[in-house]
Design a protein around this motif. Structure first.
Motif, PDB file in Angstrom:
ATOM      1  N   MET A 106     -55.668   9.465  12.744  1.00 40.25           N
ATOM      2  CA  MET A 106     -55.371   8.061  12.842  1.00 40.25           C
ATOM      3  C   MET A 106     -56.174   7.321  11.777  1.00 40.25           C
ATOM      4  SD  MET A 106     -56.120   5.391  15.993  1.00 40.25           S
ATOM      5  CE  MET A 106     -54.762   5.833  17.024  1.00 40.25           C
ATOM      6  N   THR A 107     -55.494   6.481  11.038  1.00 44.59           N
ATOM      7  CA  THR A 107     -56.178   5.683  10.025  1.00 44.59           C
ATOM      8  C   THR A 107     -56.896   4.512  10.707  1.00 44.59           C
ATOM      9  OG1 THR A 107     -54.333   4.181   9.660  1.00 44.59           O
ATOM     10  CG2 THR A 107     -54.352   6.232   8.359  1.00 44.59           C
ATOM     11  N   MET A 108     -57.790   3.908   9.965  1.00 45.11           N
ATOM     12  CA  MET A 108     -58.492   2.742  10.508  1.00 45.11           C
ATOM     13  C   MET A 108     -57.501   1.621  10.818  1.00 45.11           C
ATOM     14  SD  MET A 108     -61.653   3.311  11.024  1.00 45.11           S
ATOM     15  CE  MET A 108     -62.466   1.742  11.118  1.00 45.11           C
ATOM     16  N   GLN A 109     -56.517   1.428   9.931  1.00 43.39           N
ATOM     17  CA  GLN A 109     -55.536   0.364  10.160  1.00 43.39           C
ATOM     18  C   GLN A 109     -54.750   0.628  11.438  1.00 43.39           C
ATOM     19  OE1 GLN A 109     -55.438  -2.507   8.560  1.00 43.39           O
ATOM     20  NE2 GLN A 109     -53.899  -3.188  10.009  1.00 43.39           N
ATOM     21  N   ALA A 110     -54.379   1.882  11.672  1.00 43.43           N
ATOM     22  CA  ALA A 110     -53.671   2.224  12.906  1.00 43.43           C
ATOM     23  C   ALA A 110     -54.554   1.963  14.113  1.00 43.43           C
ATOM     24  CB  ALA A 110     -53.217   3.680  12.875  1.00 43.43           C
ATOM     25  N   GLY A 111     -55.835   2.252  13.994  1.00 43.74           N
ATOM     26  CA  GLY A 111     -56.780   1.962  15.071  1.00 43.74           C
ATOM     27  C   GLY A 111     -56.896   0.469  15.345  1.00 43.74           C
ATOM     28  N   PHE A 112     -56.935  -0.320  14.268  1.00 43.46           N
ATOM     29  CA  PHE A 112     -56.996  -1.770  14.427  1.00 43.46           C
ATOM     30  C   PHE A 112     -55.744  -2.284  15.142  1.00 43.46           C
ATOM     31  CE2 PHE A 112     -59.598  -1.917  10.266  1.00 43.46           C
ATOM     32  CZ  PHE A 112     -60.768  -1.640  10.953  1.00 43.46           C
ATOM     33  N   GLU A 113     -54.603  -1.775  14.736  1.00 43.20           N
ATOM     34  CA  GLU A 113     -53.341  -2.192  15.354  1.00 43.20           C
ATOM     35  C   GLU A 113     -53.284  -1.770  16.823  1.00 43.20           C
ATOM     36  OE1 GLU A 113     -50.274  -0.664  12.772  1.00 43.20           O
ATOM     37  OE2 GLU A 113     -50.950  -1.931  11.110  1.00 43.20           O
ATOM     38  N   ALA A 114     -53.813  -0.590  17.134  1.00 36.34           N
ATOM     39  CA  ALA A 114     -53.830  -0.121  18.525  1.00 36.34           C
ATOM     40  C   ALA A 114     -54.692  -1.044  19.383  1.00 36.34           C
ATOM     41  CB  ALA A 114     -54.345   1.318  18.589  1.00 36.34           C
ATOM     42  N   LEU A 115     -55.825  -1.495  18.856  1.00 40.07           N
ATOM     43  CA  LEU A 115     -56.674  -2.432  19.596  1.00 40.07           C
ATOM     44  C   LEU A 115     -55.942  -3.749  19.855  1.00 40.07           C
ATOM     45  CD1 LEU A 115     -60.097  -1.825  17.839  1.00 40.07           C
ATOM     46  CD2 LEU A 115     -59.607  -1.443  20.266  1.00 40.07           C
ATOM     47  N   THR A 116     -55.243  -4.228  18.845  1.00 41.58           N
ATOM     48  CA  THR A 116     -54.482  -5.469  18.998  1.00 41.58           C
ATOM     49  C   THR A 116     -53.360  -5.292  20.014  1.00 41.58           C
ATOM     50  OG1 THR A 116     -54.996  -6.160  16.752  1.00 41.58           O
ATOM     51  CG2 THR A 116     -53.076  -7.180  17.775  1.00 41.58           C
ATOM     52  N   ASP A 117     -52.641  -4.178  19.927  1.00 41.06           N
ATOM     53  CA  ASP A 117     -51.546  -3.913  20.872  1.00 41.06           C
ATOM     54  C   ASP A 117     -52.065  -3.835  22.305  1.00 41.06           C
ATOM     55  OD1 ASP A 117     -49.831  -3.844  18.707  1.00 41.06           O
ATOM     56  OD2 ASP A 117     -49.671  -1.648  18.671  1.00 41.06           O
ATOM     57  N   LYS A 133     -60.434 -11.565  29.824  1.00 41.35           N
ATOM     58  CA  LYS A 133     -61.690 -11.205  29.152  1.00 41.35           C
ATOM     59  C   LYS A 133     -61.580  -9.835  28.483  1.00 41.35           C
ATOM     60  CE  LYS A 133     -64.870 -13.729  32.182  1.00 41.35           C
ATOM     61  NZ  LYS A 133     -65.954 -13.552  33.185  1.00 41.35           N
ATOM     62  N   LEU A 134     -60.886  -8.905  29.122  1.00 37.30           N
ATOM     63  CA  LEU A 134     -60.685  -7.586  28.506  1.00 37.30           C
ATOM     64  C   LEU A 134     -59.917  -7.716  27.195  1.00 37.30           C
ATOM     65  CD1 LEU A 134     -59.796  -5.382  31.597  1.00 37.30           C
ATOM     66  CD2 LEU A 134     -61.732  -5.058  30.072  1.00 37.30           C
ATOM     67  N   ALA A 135     -58.868  -8.522  27.205  1.00 37.09           N
ATOM     68  CA  ALA A 135     -58.088  -8.729  25.982  1.00 37.09           C
ATOM     69  C   ALA A 135     -58.966  -9.322  24.881  1.00 37.09           C
ATOM     70  CB  ALA A 135     -56.894  -9.642  26.269  1.00 37.09           C
ATOM     71  N   ASP A 136     -59.768 -10.308  25.242  1.00 38.26           N
ATOM     72  CA  ASP A 136     -60.666 -10.929  24.254  1.00 38.26           C
ATOM     73  C   ASP A 136     -61.685  -9.925  23.725  1.00 38.26           C
ATOM     74  OD1 ASP A 136     -59.322 -13.319  24.627  1.00 38.26           O
ATOM     75  OD2 ASP A 136     -60.841 -14.154  25.986  1.00 38.26           O
ATOM     76  N   ALA A 137     -62.201  -9.071  24.614  1.00 38.27           N
ATOM     77  CA  ALA A 137     -63.185  -8.059  24.190  1.00 38.27           C
ATOM     78  C   ALA A 137     -62.560  -7.073  23.207  1.00 38.27           C
ATOM     79  CB  ALA A 137     -63.730  -7.318  25.405  1.00 38.27           C
ATOM     80  N   LEU A 138     -61.316  -6.669  23.444  1.00 33.03           N
ATOM     81  CA  LEU A 138     -60.651  -5.750  22.518  1.00 33.03           C
ATOM     82  C   LEU A 138     -60.455  -6.400  21.148  1.00 33.03           C
ATOM     83  CD1 LEU A 138     -58.046  -4.166  24.936  1.00 33.03           C
ATOM     84  CD2 LEU A 138     -59.915  -2.969  23.773  1.00 33.03           C
ATOM     85  N   ARG A 139     -60.107  -7.676  21.139  1.00 31.88           N
ATOM     86  CA  ARG A 139     -59.964  -8.371  19.850  1.00 31.88           C
ATOM     87  C   ARG A 139     -61.318  -8.478  19.142  1.00 31.88           C
ATOM     88  NH1 ARG A 139     -55.561 -10.726  22.552  1.00 31.88           N
ATOM     89  NH2 ARG A 139     -56.856 -12.115  23.786  1.00 31.88           N
ATOM     90  N   GLU A 140     -62.371  -8.685  19.910  1.00 37.64           N
ATOM     91  CA  GLU A 140     -63.716  -8.761  19.325  1.00 37.64           C
ATOM     92  C   GLU A 140     -64.127  -7.410  18.746  1.00 37.64           C
ATOM     93  OE1 GLU A 140     -67.139 -10.420  17.959  1.00 37.64           O
ATOM     94  OE2 GLU A 140     -65.461 -11.485  18.858  1.00 37.64           O
ATOM     95  N   VAL A 141     -63.810  -6.330  19.441  1.00 37.59           N
ATOM     96  CA  VAL A 141     -64.105  -4.985  18.924  1.00 37.59           C
ATOM     97  C   VAL A 141     -63.369  -4.774  17.609  1.00 37.59           C
ATOM     98  CG1 VAL A 141     -63.703  -2.515  19.329  1.00 37.59           C
ATOM     99  CG2 VAL A 141     -64.677  -3.939  21.141  1.00 37.59           C
ATOM    100  N   ARG A 142     -62.104  -5.178  17.562  1.00 36.34           N
ATOM    101  CA  ARG A 142     -61.350  -5.034  16.315  1.00 36.34           C
ATOM    102  C   ARG A 142     -62.024  -5.819  15.189  1.00 36.34           C
ATOM    103  NH1 ARG A 142     -55.226  -5.497  14.279  1.00 36.34           N
ATOM    104  NH2 ARG A 142     -55.793  -5.893  12.132  1.00 36.34           N
TER     105      ARG A 142
END
Length: 104
Positions: free
Chosen positions: A1-12, A74-83
């Motif tokens: 998995m590329t970093m971009q794919a990982g970023f997109e997975a976090l957003t999804d 809050k979980l959704a916000d935390a995932l966006r923050e991780v990204r």
């Protein structure tokens, strides 16, 4: 998995938690409208307190749904923050390596 794919997975995944949060908030709103007065129960409710029990149970369900909506939001916000954190770190690493790397 590329970093971009990982970023997109976090957003999804964040979007999925947003959807869950909204569904719980909608359900809480529906439950809030399910109030019944003592007159809407039979005359027996005055002797048994079933109207009070109903009101307490309805309020409890509303409170749990509202808390669930808040926490999943809050979980959704935390995932966006991780990204954001990973993405900024990844960009910083690229910049650091680029500044010292000399192609042959």
């Amino acid at each position: 998995m590329t970093m971009q794919a990982g970023f997109e997975a976090l957003t999804d995944e964040a979007v999925e938690w947003d959807d869950t949060s909204q569904a719980l908030a909608d359900a809480a709103g529906t439950v809030a409208g399910l109030q019944l007065s003592a007159a809407q129960f039979s005359f027996v409710c005055f002797m048994t307190g079933v109207d009070d029990s109903y009101a307490q149970a309805r309020q409890h369900v509303e409170d749990v749904l509202t808390a669930g909506a808040r926490e999943t939001g809050k979980l959704a916000d935390a995932l966006r923050e991780v990204r954001r954190d990973f993405q900024s770190t990844d960009q910083q690493v690229v910049a650091d390596v680029s500044s010292v790397w000399i192609p042959e």
